[in-house]
Each structure stands twice: as C-alpha cells, then as structure tokens.
Design a protein around this motif. Structure first.
Motif, PDB file in Angstrom:
ATOM      1  N   VAL A 440       2.675  -1.780  -0.142  1.00  0.00           N
ATOM      2  CA  VAL A 440       1.384  -2.461  -0.264  1.00  0.00           C
ATOM      3  C   VAL A 440       0.258  -1.552   0.224  1.00  0.00           C
ATOM      4  N   GLY A 441       0.496  -0.811   1.305  1.00  0.00           N
ATOM      5  CA  GLY A 441      -0.503   0.105   1.838  1.00  0.00           C
ATOM      6  C   GLY A 441      -0.886   1.187   0.844  1.00  0.00           C
ATOM      7  N   VAL A 442       0.122   1.769   0.191  1.00  0.00           N
ATOM      8  CA  VAL A 442      -0.147   2.808  -0.814  1.00  0.00           C
ATOM      9  C   VAL A 442      -0.909   2.222  -2.002  1.00  0.00           C
ATOM     10  N   VAL A 443      -0.515   1.044  -2.414  1.00  0.00           N
ATOM     11  CA  VAL A 443      -1.186   0.371  -3.529  1.00  0.00           C
ATOM     12  C   VAL A 443      -2.659   0.141  -3.193  1.00  0.00           C
ATOM     13  N   THR A 444      -2.930  -0.280  -1.959  1.00  0.00           N
ATOM     14  CA  THR A 444      -4.307  -0.532  -1.524  1.00  0.00           C
ATOM     15  C   THR A 444      -5.088   0.768  -1.383  1.00  0.00           C
ATOM     16  N   LEU A 445      -4.460   1.781  -0.771  1.00  0.00           N
ATOM     17  CA  LEU A 445      -5.122   3.054  -0.512  1.00  0.00           C
ATOM     18  C   LEU A 445      -5.514   3.769  -1.798  1.00  0.00           C
ATOM     19  N   THR A 446      -4.629   3.747  -2.778  1.00  0.00           N
ATOM     20  CA  THR A 446      -4.835   4.527  -4.013  1.00  0.00           C
ATOM     21  C   THR A 446      -5.430   3.721  -5.160  1.00  0.00           C
ATOM     22  N   GLY A 447      -5.491   2.416  -5.007  1.00  0.00           N
ATOM     23  CA  GLY A 447      -5.952   1.581  -6.125  1.00  0.00           C
ATOM     24  C   GLY A 447      -4.902   1.422  -7.205  1.00  0.00           C
ATOM     25  N   LEU A 448      -3.629   1.701  -6.862  1.00  0.00           N
ATOM     26  CA  LEU A 448      -2.559   1.665  -7.848  1.00  0.00           C
ATOM     27  C   LEU A 448      -2.341   0.256  -8.406  1.00  0.00           C
TER      28      LEU A 448
END
Length: 649
Positions: A440-448
């Motif tokens: 979830v953090g990566v999705v939020t950080l990158t806009g994925l």
C-alpha cells in the motif's frame, strides 16, 4: 453411534499436525522449559497491553502500531523456524539476532518518537539504516508465518519503487532513493505502520482474543451440538449440521483451514457414517468453513480493514454482507439436500441427537457474548468497544458455565491461557497487515494505484463485466498464496478503484474483491481448506477441491449480481425491494443448485439442467422482468418433473 456426547475424532495434536500441513501459520515450534515460559509471558503482556490501551486510551499512532509490530516480531522469531522442515523445537542462534534487532528497531521508534515526528521528511542516515533493518525483519517474519507469496509480491513492489525510472510505458515514474523508500516504509504512517496496522493494533487483536475465549468457554462445542440438534435428523442431516456449525463458528475464527479442521473432525465422520462420499463430505465442511468469513457480524479480520478503506461504519458493512452470505450458505445447503435426495441418504435418528429444547434450556446463556457484540455494533459503538464488551461477557459466561457444568473448567488459569493463545492467533494477521502495508505504501508513494486501476479499465475497454472478470482472476490468484487480510488490502488498493470507475458502488466493489479472495481457499489447484477437509475425510485432495467449488457456486455468482444490482448489498434499497430481491434470489438458488447437481425432484436431463441453471440466474438477478421469466421457467421444470415422478410411481 450416539452423538449426545460428541467428541472430535482427531485429538488436539492431530488437528495441529493437519493444520500445519496446509497452513503455514500453524508450523510453529512447541517450546518448553525457559523459552516456553518466555513466550508465555511476552504473549500475555502483549494481550494485556492491547486491552489496556483499548480501555484507557490509545497511544500516539506510531507508538501504538510500532509496539504492536514489535511484540509480533519477537514472538515470531521465537516460535517460527527458518524452515518449515525444521522440527527440532529449538530456537537457533540466528533467531536471537533477529529478535534483538526487532527490539532495537521498535525501541528506536518509540524512544525517538518526538524527534522523528519533528524531522518528518528530513530523516538521517541512522533513520535509514534502522528502517532498512525493520523492513528486512518484517519481510522475513512474514515469510516464516505466511509463506513466500506475500513477501514476493511485497518485494516486487519495493523494486518497482526503486527502479520505476527504467520501466517503460505509463507505469514508469521518476524512481525513489533507497533512503526515501526505507524511511517511508518504516517511519511514516503510510506503509508498514499504515491503515492495515492501525486496524490490527486496535480492534482486530481484540476480536481474535474474543474468538479465543469463545472456544475456551465451551461456546463453540455448544454451537456444534445445537447445529446437530436442529439439522441432524433431516435428509442428509450431518452435512446440513456441518454447514450451520461452520457458519456460526467460522464468522468468529476467521481461518478457513482452522475452522475446517476444528469443526470437520466432528462433522466429516458423521457425514461419511450415513453414506456421503469422502470427497463430498470433506468438500461440504471446507465450503461451509470458508464461507464463515463472509458471515456477519465478525466476517474475519479483513472486514474491519474494509471500514477504513471505504470510510463506512462497520455496521453498514455487516448489514450489506448479510444477503450475499445468506445466499452463499443457502446454495450449499440446497446442494447438500439434493445430493442426499439423489443418493437416498437419510439423517441421524433423533434418539442419537441432542435435543434443541434441552440445549437451549440448559445452556441458552452461552449465546450471550455473541448477542452482546452484535448489539454493541448495531448501537453504533466502535468495533474496539464492541470487542471489549464481547471479551468481558465471554469471561463472565465462562465462569457461570464452569460453575453449572462440572465437566467444564474455566478459571483464572484459563483466563491467562486465553491471553497467550489470543496473542499467538494474532501473529499471522499482524504480519499480513505489515507486508500488505509495504505494498500500500508503494502504491501511495508512486501513484501506482491510479495507474493500475486505469489500466484495468483500459484493458476491459470500460466493460463492467470484463473488469469484474479480470478483478476476480487477480483476487483468486493472489488468494491462493496470501492470507485473506493481505489479499483484500492489495485488491482494495488496486482493483476496487477500477470497479468503482466502471460504476460499481463502493461497498459492492470492496465486497467483490473480499469474496473472491476468500473463495481461493476452495478453488483448485491450491484449495487449502478443501485439502484440510480431505485430510480428515481420507479423500483425494484435488477432487475434494472440485466438489467444494461446485458446492460454493453462489460465491462465484453472487458478487457479479450485487456488483451490477446493488440492492442485494442494500444500496438504493427499501424494505420492499430488499424482501422481493431476497425472496426471488433464494428461489433462484434452488434452480442453480438443481442445474449444478443434476437433480431437482428427480435426476435431470441435460436440457433440464440448462433451464434450471438459467432460471436460477434470472431469479437471483433482482429485476422484475428477469425474475418473472426465471420463475416461469423454474415452475415449468417443477411441474414437468413432478408429473413424471408421479407417473413413474
């Protein structure tokens, strides 16, 4: 075979072995001596900490969640071996390194709480090193307790965050430094210590503790006996009793495999005793136990996380899940009934069964904790307060039951033991939330998340059915190797927004991914609950999985229906439309079950099966036109089969 004093055919040790075979979370060491006492003390302190903070006020988010993770890490490195094949029951030297490192990274977070808060976004090299260690510890602990799939997915997302600049196409991004990724993952409240961990560190833990006390106070056994008393004498009675018992117990346990083994050790031998095939007996228990997570009020841990993702009250989610859950269990119930009719299987003699009147008269009060928790949720209390009420009432009922029933033991020793077992049961959930938090953090950080949901819509060309199909496949595939909680978190972040984009209401979209993440436990080739059922039934595991999938047909159909006609999840609904939709859907379950099983009033021909299945689908779809056509078609088959049955008689 008298079942008045029903006992499981598998003792506790055999149940543990079977669960460990099919579920990674049960492969823990059996520690004795000093280390056994250390684990006991840590687990009890953790439970007391959770109860204390829930009662007197939560700590600041990073402390509440960080300490929660810290307790879980320490216990996992003491209890779970590096390899599942390691049966030595000894803590290795390298486990102590992991254990000390866990204490250090969490201690650093707690001690430097205010400094980390004030320098947010300007973290030091020390912060980065601590964060890298913390991420490694979380990933390794998750591997030990949940297996390789979840950490592989988490690892891929971390690599995506780092190498985003070399990825072609619309998924590319500028890429982030190791410093940024690591500190974002551990120090911020957007990743490991994000929403999933917030829910785990507050009320999920308490509900798991509540479930532990329900088992210890004899309520689980009472529910099983009550199910047998209600349904055991009817056609195919033991199988119907298995469905009722698994529905009531599974809603609280939240583990498909554990529920299959616990309830199945009683019900599967009973099913076989009246003539059910081994594969079918194992499948009934697996399908019913898996569906327990779909049944309100508790619905497993993921349902609580749903409240945060959807920003809807828990009571709203539980109410919305009611009709789909009823349809799921009705479908299994009808399939069992038709299978029994087809093979001439009768129920158990009433003389061998406990009596409903006696069970209610003598032990009616055992149902109070469940009533308390439902009442508190309906009255608008937070899930955390409701869980505390459930724990308190279950303890009181446990003492009363032990006082009344000389065969039941429940005192201070059992209360403390429950604190330990509740903490142990939380370990896989905590790590699922932690590793899913990385994703979830990566999705939020990158806009994925926005990119992937947009990609799903583009791939499906905006077609709602194709979008749902792609989401279903992704949910089932992820569910085959990931805990339900983690699967839901990932899909709620990526796939649910795509469904919402094509017009599916928020609650329906989230229940859609929730359903298909759960049914992965009975979907071949990796149908863990079905494999556990086959272990008790002595059947072919794959065939048992196929049978379970057929029995749970409603779980594969109903999400499509409520996503496109959300009256089934109480969206834009009124009492009249809900009653009509539920009534026609329940009738439709008979048609679908008749089509799947090949038996209605008598064995059905190929064209009759096709008409039965089609009429059932039309009735389940809450539209007056389709329901009317479906009712006419189903009525036609009923009249034809009834007429031919009379002639043959």
């Amino acid at each position: 075979m008298n079942v008045n004093n029903l006992k499981p055919t598998l003792d506790e040790e055999k149940q543990q072995e079977l669960m460990a075979k099919y579920d990674r979370e049960f492969t823990y060491r059996k520690l004795t001596g000093l280390f056994g006492k250390i684990v006991f003390v840590i687990a009890v302190i953790w439970s007391l900490w959770q109860i204390y903070t829930a009662t007197f006020g939560l700590k600041p988010p990073t402390i509440q969640r960080g300490v929660h993770v810290g307790f879980a890490l320490v216990l996992i490195y003491l209890l779970y071996p590096f390899r599942t094949s390691d049966r030595s029951n000894k803590v290795k030297w390298y486990d102590f390194i992991f254990l000390v490192a866990s204490i250090l990274v969490v201690g650093y977070h707690v001690i430097n709480f205010e400094d980390l808060l004030f320098r947010a976004g300007a973290y030091t090299q020390t912060d980065m090193v601590i964060s890298i260690i913390a991420v490694i510890l979380v990933i390794e602990a998750t591997r030990r307790v949940a297996g390789p799939v979840l950490i592989t997915v988490s690892g891929v997302f971390l690599l995506y965050a780092f190498f985003g600049n070399i990825i072609p196409g619309y998924l590319s991004h500028a890429g982030y430094s190791l410093h940024r990724i690591a500190t974002y993952a551990w120090i911020s409240t957007e990743s490991i210590l994000g929403i999933p961990m917030m829910v785990s560190s507050t009320f999920i833990f308490l509900f798991l503790l509540f479930a532990t006390y329900l088992k210890m106070t004899g309520i689980g056994d009472w529910l099983t006996e009550l199910a047998l008393a209600i349904a055991g004498h009817s056609t195919g009675g033991p199988a119907k009793a298995a469905i009722v018992a698994s529905a009531t117990q599974g809603t609280i346990s939240g583990s498909s495999v554990a529920n299959t083994v616990g309830t199945g050790s009683v019900t599967i031998p009973l099913m076989k005793s009246i003539g059910y095939r081994s594969e079918f007996a194992g499948a009934v228990e697996a399908a019913a136990s898996t569906g327990g997570q779909l049944m309100p009020p508790v619905m497993g841990a993921a349902a609580f996380i749903m409240t945060e993702f959807t920003e809807l009250p828990y009571a709203t989610i539980a109410l919305a899940a009611c009709i789909p859950a009823i349809l799921y269990f009705t479908g299994i119930f009808i399939m069992v009934h038709l299978e029994a009719k087809k093979n001439g299987l009768e129920g158990l003699p009433k003389s061998q069964l406990p009596k409903v009147k006696d069970l209610l008269r003598k032990k009616w009060f055992l149902g109070i904790p469940i009533i308390v928790i439902v009442w508190l949720l309906v009255k608008g209390f937070t899930p955390m307060r409701a869980a505390l009420g459930g724990i308190g009432s279950s303890l009181i009922i446990g003492f009363i039951n032990a006082y009344i029933d000389e065969n039941q033991t429940f005192g201070l020793k059992e209360v403390i033991k429950g604190l330990e077992e509740g903490a142990r049961s939380a370990l896989p959930v905590v790590m699922a939330c932690a590793s899913a938090g990385i994703i979830v953090g990566v999705v939020t950080l990158t806009g994925l998340g926005i990119k992937l949901s947009h990609g799903i819509v583009l791939l499906s060309k905006g077609n709602i059915y194709l979008t749902m199909f792609l989401t279903m496949i992704a949910s089932i595939i992820l569910g085959m190797g990931m805990p339900t909680t983690a699967n839901y978190i990932v899909q709620a972040t990526i796939a649910a927004p795509a469904l919402i984009k094509v017009g599916v209401p928020v609650i329906a979209a989230h229940l859609f991914v929730f359903y298909f993440g759960i049914v992965a436990d009975i979907t071949p080739p990796v149908a863990l609950a079905a494999f556990a059922g086959s272990g008790i039934a002595g059947s072919n595991p794959f065939k048992t999985g196929v049978e379970a999938s057929k029995l749970a047909f409603a779980a594969y159909l109903v999400p499509y229906i409520f996503a496109t006609s959300p009256v089934l999840v109480l969206v834009d609904a009124n009492p009249i439309t809900v009653i009509i939709a539920l009534a026609t859907a329940l009738i439709g379950m008979f048609g679908i079950a008749g089509g799947v099983s090949g038996y209605f009033l008598r064995p059905s021909s190929a064209w009759e099966r096709l008409v039965l299945f089609g009429s059932g689908l039309m009735l389940v779809n809450p539209s007056y036109i389709t329901s009317g056509i479906g009712l006419i078609l189903l009525g036609t088959i009923y009249v034809l089969q009834r007429s031919s049955k009379r002639k043959s008689a």
